[in-house]
Scaffold this motif. Structure first.
Motif, PDB file in Angstrom:
ATOM      1  N   ARG A  30       6.039 -14.678  13.707  1.00 49.11           N
ATOM      2  CA  ARG A  30       6.653 -14.478  12.389  1.00 49.11           C
ATOM      3  C   ARG A  30       7.282 -13.082  12.273  1.00 49.11           C
ATOM      4  O   ARG A  30       8.408 -12.927  11.814  1.00 49.11           O
ATOM      5  N   VAL A  31       6.559 -12.064  12.697  1.00 46.31           N
ATOM      6  CA  VAL A  31       7.063 -10.687  12.652  1.00 46.31           C
ATOM      7  C   VAL A  31       8.226 -10.533  13.625  1.00 46.31           C
ATOM      8  O   VAL A  31       9.245  -9.918  13.289  1.00 46.31           O
ATOM      9  N   ILE A  32       8.100 -11.106  14.804  1.00 50.76           N
ATOM     10  CA  ILE A  32       9.183 -11.039  15.795  1.00 50.76           C
ATOM     11  C   ILE A  32      10.455 -11.644  15.221  1.00 50.76           C
ATOM     12  O   ILE A  32      11.547 -11.068  15.345  1.00 50.76           O
ATOM     13  N   SER A  33      10.334 -12.783  14.545  1.00 54.18           N
ATOM     14  CA  SER A  33      11.485 -13.451  13.959  1.00 54.18           C
ATOM     15  C   SER A  33      12.156 -12.576  12.900  1.00 54.18           C
ATOM     16  O   SER A  33      13.383 -12.462  12.853  1.00 54.18           O
ATOM     17  N   ILE A  34      11.360 -11.942  12.043  1.00 54.57           N
ATOM     18  CA  ILE A  34      11.920 -11.069  10.999  1.00 54.57           C
ATOM     19  C   ILE A  34      12.630  -9.882  11.629  1.00 54.57           C
ATOM     20  O   ILE A  34      13.740  -9.516  11.229  1.00 54.57           O
ATOM     21  N   LEU A  35      12.006  -9.273  12.633  1.00 56.86           N
ATOM     22  CA  LEU A  35      12.605  -8.096  13.266  1.00 56.86           C
ATOM     23  C   LEU A  35      13.905  -8.431  13.990  1.00 56.86           C
ATOM     24  O   LEU A  35      14.800  -7.596  14.075  1.00 56.86           O
ATOM     25  N   LYS A  36      14.011  -9.655  14.517  1.00 58.12           N
ATOM     26  CA  LYS A  36      15.208 -10.037  15.258  1.00 58.12           C
ATOM     27  C   LYS A  36      16.336 -10.527  14.352  1.00 58.12           C
ATOM     28  O   LYS A  36      17.503 -10.410  14.712  1.00 58.12           O
ATOM     29  N   THR A  37      16.011 -11.078  13.184  1.00 59.58           N
ATOM     30  CA  THR A  37      17.049 -11.711  12.353  1.00 59.58           C
ATOM     31  C   THR A  37      17.413 -10.921  11.102  1.00 59.58           C
ATOM     32  O   THR A  37      18.409 -11.222  10.465  1.00 59.58           O
ATOM     33  N   GLU A  38      16.621  -9.935  10.722  1.00 55.07           N
ATOM     34  CA  GLU A  38      16.889  -9.192   9.495  1.00 55.07           C
ATOM     35  C   GLU A  38      16.961  -7.695   9.803  1.00 55.07           C
ATOM     36  O   GLU A  38      16.471  -7.240  10.824  1.00 55.07           O
ATOM     37  N   LYS A  39      17.568  -6.956   8.886  1.00 52.91           N
ATOM     38  CA  LYS A  39      17.450  -5.499   8.907  1.00 52.91           C
ATOM     39  C   LYS A  39      16.231  -5.202   8.050  1.00 52.91           C
ATOM     40  O   LYS A  39      16.326  -5.158   6.822  1.00 52.91           O
ATOM     41  N   PRO A  40      15.086  -5.024   8.672  1.00 52.09           N
ATOM     42  CA  PRO A  40      13.857  -4.986   7.889  1.00 52.09           C
ATOM     43  C   PRO A  40      13.708  -3.740   7.016  1.00 52.09           C
ATOM     44  O   PRO A  40      14.222  -2.676   7.329  1.00 52.09           O
ATOM     45  N   THR A  41      13.005  -3.953   5.923  1.00 50.83           N
ATOM     46  CA  THR A  41      12.569  -2.856   5.075  1.00 50.83           C
ATOM     47  C   THR A  41      11.091  -2.655   5.362  1.00 50.83           C
ATOM     48  O   THR A  41      10.322  -3.619   5.446  1.00 50.83           O
ATOM     49  N   TRP A  42      10.708  -1.408   5.521  1.00 49.22           N
ATOM     50  CA  TRP A  42       9.310  -1.064   5.753  1.00 49.22           C
ATOM     51  C   TRP A  42       8.738  -0.470   4.470  1.00 49.22           C
ATOM     52  O   TRP A  42       9.391   0.333   3.818  1.00 49.22           O
ATOM     53  N   MET A  43       7.546  -0.883   4.127  1.00 48.49           N
ATOM     54  CA  MET A  43       6.836  -0.255   3.021  1.00 48.49           C
ATOM     55  C   MET A  43       5.681   0.519   3.638  1.00 48.49           C
ATOM     56  O   MET A  43       4.888  -0.038   4.399  1.00 48.49           O
ATOM     57  N   ILE A  44       5.624   1.792   3.325  1.00 48.58           N
ATOM     58  CA  ILE A  44       4.565   2.642   3.868  1.00 48.58           C
ATOM     59  C   ILE A  44       3.734   3.125   2.683  1.00 48.58           C
ATOM     60  O   ILE A  44       4.253   3.704   1.736  1.00 48.58           O
ATOM     61  N   THR A  45       2.447   2.834   2.743  1.00 48.50           N
ATOM     62  CA  THR A  45       1.532   3.288   1.699  1.00 48.50           C
ATOM     63  C   THR A  45       0.561   4.275   2.327  1.00 48.50           C
ATOM     64  O   THR A  45       0.407   4.307   3.547  1.00 48.50           O
ATOM     65  N   GLY A  46      -0.087   5.036   1.500  1.00 46.58           N
ATOM     66  CA  GLY A  46      -1.028   5.989   2.064  1.00 46.58           C
ATOM     67  C   GLY A  46      -2.041   6.454   1.048  1.00 46.58           C
ATOM     68  O   GLY A  46      -1.870   6.306  -0.158  1.00 46.58           O
ATOM     69  N   ASN A  47      -3.115   6.982   1.588  1.00 51.30           N
ATOM     70  CA  ASN A  47      -4.084   7.690   0.769  1.00 51.30           C
ATOM     71  C   ASN A  47      -4.590   8.879   1.561  1.00 51.30           C
ATOM     72  O   ASN A  47      -4.444   8.940   2.772  1.00 51.30           O
ATOM     73  N   MET A  48      -5.113   9.849   0.816  1.00 45.76           N
ATOM     74  CA  MET A  48      -5.567  11.086   1.444  1.00 45.76           C
ATOM     75  C   MET A  48      -6.914  11.478   0.871  1.00 45.76           C
ATOM     76  O   MET A  48      -7.218  11.180  -0.278  1.00 45.76           O
ATOM     77  N   TRP A  49      -7.675  12.166   1.692  1.00 43.39           N
ATOM     78  CA  TRP A  49      -8.878  12.835   1.233  1.00 43.39           C
ATOM     79  C   TRP A  49      -8.563  14.318   1.291  1.00 43.39           C
ATOM     80  O   TRP A  49      -8.162  14.829   2.336  1.00 43.39           O
ATOM     81  N   ILE A  50      -8.711  14.981   0.137  1.00 44.99           N
ATOM     82  CA  ILE A  50      -8.396  16.398   0.070  1.00 44.99           C
ATOM     83  C   ILE A  50      -9.613  17.176  -0.401  1.00 44.99           C
ATOM     84  O   ILE A  50     -10.466  16.650  -1.117  1.00 44.99           O
ATOM     85  N   ASN A  51      -9.678  18.426   0.028  1.00 44.76           N
ATOM     86  CA  ASN A  51     -10.711  19.348  -0.452  1.00 44.76           C
ATOM     87  C   ASN A  51     -10.083  20.243  -1.509  1.00 44.76           C
ATOM     88  O   ASN A  51      -8.999  20.790  -1.297  1.00 44.76           O
ATOM     89  N   THR A  52     -10.790  20.372  -2.641  1.00 46.93           N
ATOM     90  CA  THR A  52     -10.332  21.221  -3.735  1.00 46.93           C
ATOM     91  C   THR A  52     -11.523  22.019  -4.260  1.00 46.93           C
ATOM     92  O   THR A  52     -12.646  21.856  -3.783  1.00 46.93           O
ATOM     93  N   PHE A  53     -11.287  22.810  -5.282  1.00 46.83           N
ATOM     94  CA  PHE A  53     -12.369  23.597  -5.872  1.00 46.83           C
ATOM     95  C   PHE A  53     -13.413  22.720  -6.558  1.00 46.83           C
ATOM     96  O   PHE A  53     -14.522  23.170  -6.807  1.00 46.83           O
ATOM     97  N   ILE A  54     -13.084  21.464  -6.857  1.00 50.63           N
ATOM     98  CA  ILE A  54     -14.067  20.563  -7.485  1.00 50.63           C
ATOM     99  C   ILE A  54     -14.698  19.616  -6.473  1.00 50.63           C
ATOM    100  O   ILE A  54     -15.432  18.720  -6.846  1.00 50.63           O
TER     101      ILE A  54
END
Length: 164
Positions: free
Chosen positions: A125-149
């Motif tokens: 399924r992914v191979i087919s999309i990559l070969k037949t479309e100009k794909p859009t990628w969605m990139i999500t993320g989360n972070m763990w940060i250190n702060t004063f709290i």
């Protein structure tokens, strides 16, 4: 009487010096929550190459701090990559974790940039999309940060990358 005036002057000077010394930390604190809300995930470069059923995904991930707050150190960044097909359906592809030991401080008005190269086994399924479309990628993320709290987890707004 003269002694009271001297003590009053010394005490007044001390209070004024203390107030002046607290101005910068107080102003810095005022930008704390706004900075956390405005940390951004950006992907300025993303390329893919399909070889058989192996997807080579490489590029650059960037965390932007466009605020003046000082005192945030990034401990971990976790990024998820999704393929968006022409009907808008998102297909999970893979994730990547960037660890920092010791935590990496992100200065005001600066970026933390990481490069990556991933090799992922994908289905038909992914191979087919990559070969037949100009794909859009969605990139999500989360972070763990250190702060004063303490340590905080932040979820970043998704970033969309349109392939050429």
């Amino acid at each position: 009487m003269r002694r009271i005036k001297i003590v009053t002057i010394i005490y007044s000077c001390f209070v004024i010096a203390l107030a002046i010394s607290l101005i910068n930390p107080t102003l810095n604190y005022l930008f704390f929550y706004r900075t956390i809300e405005r940390l951004r995930l950006v992907v300025p470069q993303l390329t893919f190459k399909l070889e058989g059923n192996t997807l080579n995904l490489s590029g650059v991930v960037c965390i932007e701090n466009n605020e003046r707050y000082e005192g945030i150190a990034i401990k971990t960044i976790y990024v998820n990559f999704y393929l968006v097909n022409k009907t808008g359906e998102t297909i999970p592809i893979t994730g990547k974790t960037f660890w920092y030991s010791p935590p990496n401080e992100i200065k005001p008005y600066s970026n933390i940039t990481e490069t990556f190269e991933l090799f992922i086994q994908v289905g038909q399924r992914v191979i087919s999309i990559l070969k037949t479309e100009k794909p859009t990628w969605m990139i999500t993320g989360n972070m763990w940060i250190n702060t004063f709290i303490g340590e905080i987890q932040i979820f970043l707004e998704p970033f969309y990358y349109k392939s050429n």
